[in-house]
Design a protein around this motif. Structure first.
Motif, PDB file in Angstrom:
ATOM      1  N   LEU A   1      -5.065  -2.115  -2.918  1.00 17.35           N
ATOM      2  CA  LEU A   1      -6.066  -2.641  -1.628  1.00 17.35           C
ATOM      3  C   LEU A   1      -6.788  -3.596  -2.150  1.00 17.35           C
ATOM      4  CD1 LEU A   1      -7.155  -1.689   1.191  1.00 17.35           C
ATOM      5  CD2 LEU A   1      -8.851  -0.168   0.000  1.00 17.35           C
ATOM      6  N   ALA A   2      -7.350  -3.816  -3.199  1.00 15.41           N
ATOM      7  CA  ALA A   2      -8.345  -5.053  -3.527  1.00 15.41           C
ATOM      8  C   ALA A   2      -7.512  -6.276  -3.593  1.00 15.41           C
ATOM      9  CB  ALA A   2      -8.938  -4.685  -4.884  1.00 15.41           C
TER      10      ALA A   2
ATOM     11  N   MET B   1       0.730  -1.230  -0.214  1.00  9.06           N
ATOM     12  CA  MET B   1       0.037   0.048   0.131  1.00  9.06           C
ATOM     13  C   MET B   1       1.133   1.140  -0.018  1.00  9.06           C
ATOM     14  SD  MET B   1      -3.211  -0.878  -0.364  1.00  9.06           S
ATOM     15  CE  MET B   1      -3.962   0.762   0.052  1.00  9.06           C
ATOM     16  N   PRO B   2       0.247   2.380  -0.596  1.00  4.98           N
ATOM     17  CA  PRO B   2       1.255   3.558  -0.413  1.00  4.98           C
ATOM     18  C   PRO B   2       1.972   4.033   0.634  1.00  4.98           C
ATOM     19  CG  PRO B   2      -0.749   3.993  -1.709  1.00  4.98           C
ATOM     20  CD  PRO B   2      -1.165   2.874  -0.968  1.00  4.98           C
ATOM     21  N   GLY B   3       1.180   4.009   1.952  1.00 10.89           N
ATOM     22  CA  GLY B   3       1.899   4.270   3.091  1.00 10.89           C
ATOM     23  C   GLY B   3       3.216   3.628   3.270  1.00 10.89           C
TER      24      GLY B   3
ATOM     25  N   ASP C   1      14.505  -1.330  -4.590  1.00 10.61           N
ATOM     26  CA  ASP C   1      13.334  -1.883  -5.252  1.00 10.61           C
ATOM     27  C   ASP C   1      12.385  -0.931  -5.759  1.00 10.61           C
ATOM     28  OD1 ASP C   1      13.560  -4.759  -4.536  1.00 10.61           O
ATOM     29  OD2 ASP C   1      13.329  -3.706  -2.497  1.00 10.61           O
ATOM     30  N   THR C   2      11.358  -1.135  -6.845  1.00 11.54           N
ATOM     31  CA  THR C   2      10.319  -0.434  -7.525  1.00 11.54           C
ATOM     32  C   THR C   2       9.027  -0.798  -6.817  1.00 11.54           C
ATOM     33  OG1 THR C   2      11.860  -0.106  -9.422  1.00 11.54           O
ATOM     34  CG2 THR C   2       9.404   0.330  -9.606  1.00 11.54           C
ATOM     35  N   VAL C   3       8.238   0.178  -6.630  1.00 10.31           N
ATOM     36  CA  VAL C   3       6.898   0.084  -5.923  1.00 10.31           C
ATOM     37  C   VAL C   3       5.822  -0.009  -7.050  1.00 10.31           C
ATOM     38  CG1 VAL C   3       7.449   0.127  -3.693  1.00 10.31           C
ATOM     39  CG2 VAL C   3       6.678   2.089  -5.014  1.00 10.31           C
ATOM     40  N   TYR C   4       4.903  -0.936  -6.782  1.00 10.70           N
ATOM     41  CA  TYR C   4       3.719  -0.733  -7.808  1.00 10.70           C
ATOM     42  C   TYR C   4       3.012   0.557  -7.453  1.00 10.70           C
ATOM     43  CZ  TYR C   4      -0.931  -1.579  -9.634  1.00 10.70           C
ATOM     44  OH  TYR C   4      -2.119  -1.358 -10.408  1.00 10.70           O
ATOM     45  N   VAL C   5       2.864   0.975  -6.159  1.00 10.73           N
ATOM     46  CA  VAL C   5       2.233   2.388  -5.940  1.00 10.73           C
ATOM     47  C   VAL C   5       2.786   3.007  -4.928  1.00 10.73           C
ATOM     48  CG1 VAL C   5       0.581   1.197  -4.575  1.00 10.73           C
ATOM     49  CG2 VAL C   5       0.175   3.670  -5.500  1.00 10.73           C
TER      50      VAL C   5
ATOM     51  N   ASN D   1      -5.914   5.202  -8.945  1.00 12.61           N
ATOM     52  CA  ASN D   1      -6.441   3.862  -9.635  1.00 12.61           C
ATOM     53  C   ASN D   1      -5.474   2.709  -9.012  1.00 12.61           C
ATOM     54  OD1 ASN D   1      -8.888   4.593 -10.797  1.00 12.61           O
ATOM     55  ND2 ASN D   1      -7.693   5.172 -12.852  1.00 12.61           N
ATOM     56  N   LYS D   2      -4.444   2.761  -9.046  1.00 12.72           N
ATOM     57  CA  LYS D   2      -3.270   1.875  -8.594  1.00 12.72           C
ATOM     58  C   LYS D   2      -3.558   1.718  -6.976  1.00 12.72           C
ATOM     59  CE  LYS D   2       0.382   1.701 -11.800  1.00 12.72           C
ATOM     60  NZ  LYS D   2       1.747   1.875 -12.025  1.00 12.72           N
TER      61      LYS D   2
END
Length: 538
Positions: free
Chosen positions: A487-488, A453-455, A466-470, A481-482
């Motif tokens: 979260l889902a 998660m973004p936090g 590393d590279t994060v998805y969001v 949207n990401k």
């Protein structure tokens, strides 16, 4: 002096407040910026030292009070330099793209951290502390060039060093909607508007002010004297500023061109001015081409908040003490119209044009606000000592008014300095020891894509390769949207295994604040604590 400033034109009447240092001034005057830099470096370190000293049990202060989201992305850029890279790659989004030679200030700091074997967060704050000394010295250098009167110089300097805006008025009114626009406390949110907040919060804004002040004084001296040596030093200063915000030397060059056109120099002066801005020109051109042609950079600017000018009422309150006093100095500048006067006026006019009229600046308009306090405090000091004080009959009033004005302008700075002491242990500024250790564990593992998660995602590129998805609202492409997708997936509402395969995820991070059980399909976590888990998938 004016014959030097305006060759080949009729000389103007002598002016009391221009350009060259007074005879008889030695190095003793430099004690003022050096001592002030020491005080500023010490005072602005207090909130951070206090926060480390009062860390709640089981928690770690993450090193930032002001604009922490952006500050962690700067650590991520520093980390790339620490790893040996010279080009930036956006690790807050997983879309592939070529690297770009942008954010060079931060990447160089990362190389410096590696060279000195220092933690990135320590290097960040050392750069901030060093900026306190450098900005005070550069501001003093510029003020000495523009103002001869010693009292006016000192007023301008201390006004520059500690002055902030009046955003607290807007805050006290509840940030009302005025003329259909939501107001904001911009002087609390935009460090580049003042020297004090730049040093307190983010060093690149302070260093941009350093390079601007040094570049301006060196360029104008080079033009005045026809000195190519000074022009080279000025060009290096502009290159330093371009390493932070490449567009700023364009504004400075425009203001210099206006001043030269209206107050021409000798041919060698023109050459010196051209040389000063020719030095950073190739990098500025490269930066422009990267912004219009590199998909990585275009994605980064997709949700940029810099495309529009700041809300006008908020901006006026944010610079009210500086602007109001500068207005009293403008008539004198218009009356004299020396090259230095014209430079200051052109700077402000061109900045207003960039902010409010359609122009090619596009997504980067607000990045032209760096160092705005410099022309304002110089014009303000001239107004104070040439317009306001001469109208006062009382000697006591003449001594008290400048002191009172600086003290009034410092109210906002005092608030910014003291407010963090009351919230140092809040979760907004700390993380759990388990999460902190997990971030460092990630830094010891092979790099890959991370689902979190973004936090947590905000921290991961700052503490690992590393590279994060969001992870960051601006640097993650399609952030909102990401965030919903992550979260889902992490709460079992979408297919986790399919998502992992499609996005080449190497690590999955679960935190207790998701309020759902850890993903059972992933098995045993490689880093396992009750509230923070990391799975390594390959």
């Amino acid at each position: 002096m004016n014959e030097v400033l305006r060759p080949q034109v009729a000389p103007a009447p002598p002016t009391p407040s221009l350009t060259l240092p007074l005879k008889g001034e030695g190095t003793g005057e430099w004690r003022i910026p050096l001592i002030t830099g020491l005080v500023l470096a010490t005072v602005t370190a207090l909130p951070y030292v206090y926060a480390y000293a009062v860390e709640p049990p089981g928690h770690v202060f993450m090193g930032f009070f002001y604009l922490g989201d952006d500050a962690n992305t700067y650590l991520a850029k520093m980390r790339q330099g620490w790893e040996g890279a010279w080009a930036w790659q956006n690790r807050y989004t997983t879309e592939p793209s070529p690297t770009a030679y942008l954010f060079m200030f931060w990447i160089v700091l990362g190389h410096l951290a590696a060279l000195l074997n220092l933690p990135l967060i320590v290097t960040f704050h050392l750069a901030r502390i060093a900026a306190a000394f450098a900005l005070m010295a550069a501001a003093w250098f510029m003020i000495r060039h523009f103002i001869e009167d010693r009292s006016a110089r000192r007023f301008a300097f201390f006004f520059c060093a500690v002055g902030l805006g009046m955003g607290y008025v807007i805050q006290a009114l509840g940030q009302p909607v005025i003329f259909g626009h939501q107001t904001d406390t911009l002087d609390w949110r935009m460090p580049e508007l003042t020297a004090f907040y730049s040093v307190l919060a983010l060093p690149h804004f302070a260093w941009s002010g350093v390079f601007a002040a040094a570049g301006i004084a060196l360029t104008l001296k080079a033009i005045q004297r026809g000195s190519l040596v000074l022009a080279v030093f000025a060009g290096l200063a502009w290159l330093g500023q371009a390493s932070i915000h490449p567009q700023m030397p364009i504004l400075m060059g425009g203001a210099t061109a206006v001043a030269l056109l209206l107050r021409p120099a000798a041919p060698r002066g023109w050459i010196a001015g051209a040389l000063a801005f020719a030095i950073p020109a190739p990098y500025i051109l490269y930066s422009y081409l990267a912004f219009v042609g590199n998909p990585e950079v275009q994605r980064w600017t997709f949700h940029s908040k810099n495309a529009l000018p700041p809300e006008t009422i908020s901006l006026l309150f944010a610079i009210a003490p500086q602007l109001l006093l500068a207005l009293t100095g403008i008539p004198g500048a218009l009356r004299r119209r020396t090259r230095e006067d014209l430079f200051l006026l052109a700077w402000l006019v061109l900045l207003a044009v960039i902010l409010y009229l359609p122009n090619p600046a596009g997504d980067l308009r607000r990045r032209f606000l760096d160092g705005l306090y410099l022309p304002l405090v110089i014009l303000g000091a001239r107004g104070m000592y040439e317009t306001i004080l001469p109208r006062l009959r009382s000697a006591r009033a003449k001594a008290l008014v400048p002191f009172s004005y600086v003290s009034f302008a410092a109210i906002g700075s005092a608030f910014l300095l003291l407010a963090p002491l009351a919230v140092a242990g809040n979760p907004q500024y700390t993380t759990t020891r388990a999460q902190y250790d997990g971030l460092n564990w990630l830094g010891s593992q092979p790099t890959g894509h991370v689902l979190a998660m973004p936090g947590v995602g905000l921290y991961i590129p700052a503490y690992s390769g590393d590279t994060v998805y969001v992870g960051h609202y601006d640097e993650t492409f399609d952030y909102f949207n990401k965030t919903q997708t992550a979260l889902a997936v992490l709460t079992g509402k979408s297919d986790l295994e399919q998502f992992i395969a499609q996005n080449h995820i190497r690590y999955v991070v679960w935190t207790v604040d998701l309020r759902s059980p850890p993903p059972a399909a992933l098995g045993i976590a490689a880093y396992d604590t009750p509230d923070f888990k990391i799975w390594r998938l390959y």
